[in-house]
Scaffold this active site. Sequence first.
Site, PDB file in Angstrom:
ATOM      1  N   LYS A 130      -2.996 -10.174  -2.344  1.00  0.00           N
ATOM      2  CA  LYS A 130      -3.954 -11.233  -2.710  1.00  0.00           C
ATOM      3  C   LYS A 130      -5.158 -10.928  -1.878  1.00  0.00           C
ATOM      4  O   LYS A 130      -5.302 -10.819  -0.608  1.00  0.00           O
ATOM      5  CB  LYS A 130      -3.461 -12.516  -2.268  1.00  0.00           C
ATOM      6  CG  LYS A 130      -4.102 -13.777  -2.868  1.00  0.00           C
ATOM      7  CD  LYS A 130      -3.305 -15.008  -2.687  1.00  0.00           C
ATOM      8  CE  LYS A 130      -4.125 -16.059  -3.286  1.00  0.00           C
ATOM      9  NZ  LYS A 130      -3.336 -17.446  -3.018  1.00  0.00           N
ATOM     10  N   SER A 162      -2.856 -20.110  -6.922  1.00  0.00           N
ATOM     11  CA  SER A 162      -3.795 -19.363  -6.750  1.00  0.00           C
ATOM     12  C   SER A 162      -3.720 -17.863  -6.728  1.00  0.00           C
ATOM     13  O   SER A 162      -4.597 -17.109  -6.767  1.00  0.00           O
ATOM     14  CB  SER A 162      -4.750 -19.733  -5.542  1.00  0.00           C
ATOM     15  OG  SER A 162      -3.862 -19.541  -4.282  1.00  0.00           O
ATOM     16  N   SER A 221       1.115 -22.263  -4.628  1.00  0.00           N
ATOM     17  CA  SER A 221       0.143 -20.964  -4.955  1.00  0.00           C
ATOM     18  C   SER A 221       0.927 -19.684  -4.890  1.00  0.00           C
ATOM     19  O   SER A 221       0.445 -18.733  -5.448  1.00  0.00           O
ATOM     20  CB  SER A 221      -1.002 -20.690  -4.234  1.00  0.00           C
ATOM     21  OG  SER A 221      -2.022 -21.718  -4.717  1.00  0.00           O
TER      22      SER A 221
END
Length: 541
Positions: free
Chosen positions: A116, A190, A214
């Site tokens: 990420k 996310s 997330s």
Amino acid sequence: MTNCFARRRRLLGFRASALIGALLLAAPAAFAQPAVALDAATIEQLAAAMDAGTLTSERLVQLSLARIEAYDDRGPRLNAILTRNTEALAQARALDAERKRTGKRSLLHGIPVVLKDNYDTYDLPTTGGSILLEGSIPPDDAFLVKRLRDADAVIIAKANLSEFASGPAFSSLGGQTRNPHDPLRTPSGSSGGTGAAVAAGFATFGLGTDTGGSIRGPSTVNGIAGLKPTLGLLSRDGIIPLALSFDTGGPMARSVSDIAVVLGLLAGVDPADTVTARSTGRFERDYTKYLNAGALQGARIGVARDFMGHDAEVDWVMEASLAAMRAAGATLVDVRLPKWLLDAKGEFYSALRYPEFAVQVEQYLLTLKPGFPRTLAELRTRADLVVSPRADGAGPNAPRWNLFKRELNSGTLTDPQYVAVRTHALPLVRDVLDGLVSAHALDAMVYPTGSKRPDFISAPPEPPGGGSASGSNLANLSGWPDLVVPAGFTSDRLPVGISFMGPAFSEGKLLGLGYAFEQRTQARRLPAHTPALPGELLRVK
């Protein structure tokens, strides 16, 4: 004439048998190794194949890059990848040579991973998905990234995300990420880019972050496994913060066994993140020892039914999952959370998340090179200058940038509301959950990770921190670990995940229960919009 033909057939049969026998003796690996699809191969199988010489890291990385080209650049255009590591193939070749010389350094030797894009990498930009940090190269690696490099994993890409790890699966730098099971649906946020990338086979595993769900939201809607670990088990050093009262990194993978392998290589105390001192004497170097297909036998599982009743098809998958656990020997106990907690948990979350970001993101910005914003106010000011999209698609992200104002006006870390929630409300949440576990002698609690199937991208976003329909932020408020395992599919072929949540540092037990459930149900599938490509059948042990 008949006898002549019969004799010739017998002779040919003998010669064919002899030839097959000779080939088996000459190249036993080629015939003894079973064929496994790329998307189904575990880290242990891939490592064994590389040890046996039937696979190389270079080949594995090539397959990953081919899938990115086929399904991120073209095809459904998942838009899961922000930055590719142009040195990935060269690094893979070097790791193949090292394996031949001295053997592998770990099970992750040569295994491709996506990160990420809120994890610091010294050689690749770390932007949080924001055009406001475009091109920012941090001074060094995040602690967990360094652990991966020390284990000789190959970082092939940085993944798209909800900008600054908050809001829908959209960023000003990367745009909208799509779900590989249905590109019209959200991959959730996310860590949506990481979830979509792992589900689509862009890498064997990935790292996400979790502040209010997330890791777990993207894991469930993309049909993969994911772990939000105990707060303090994994270091957050070098991760762009959202709210350090809740933030944690964690692995996302196709299988529970891969989660266990990665977790053991990441866990450990880091002086740069003082919360990891909590894990002293409580973390494991090897979580694979808990992977027991019979772990559900005799287990007591609490069923949090407060998070059911929002989607009949999700509930059907959940009930089928509970039936599978009973059949495996588990005792199931319905548990109910107090109404005041269900009503207040979103407010508890927001009371900490907004003021913490305003302070903590500035501490991160101060570590960046000259030329980048140093304050949240400066981020907001620069955002006002980005009012139209560029030719490459990067452009405004008004929903996230509007939150800058709320974050700036959310108060300080000494305000009475903040202090009261952090000092009193969080321990109260932990006490309630501990009480449920103790009162019913539970090994874990389960609930549908997503109470309903993933929304269409065009639908209004969920409220920050999750409403009462979602149970995900309970693990953040309490600091407890929460493991997501694929559980099944709705009639419109959308994945449903089940969460196994337990007390602090119970990762080993959760992995055992999740693995037993996974082995019994075998519910994960390669997404329909990212099918297998030629050459992806591997010879593994």
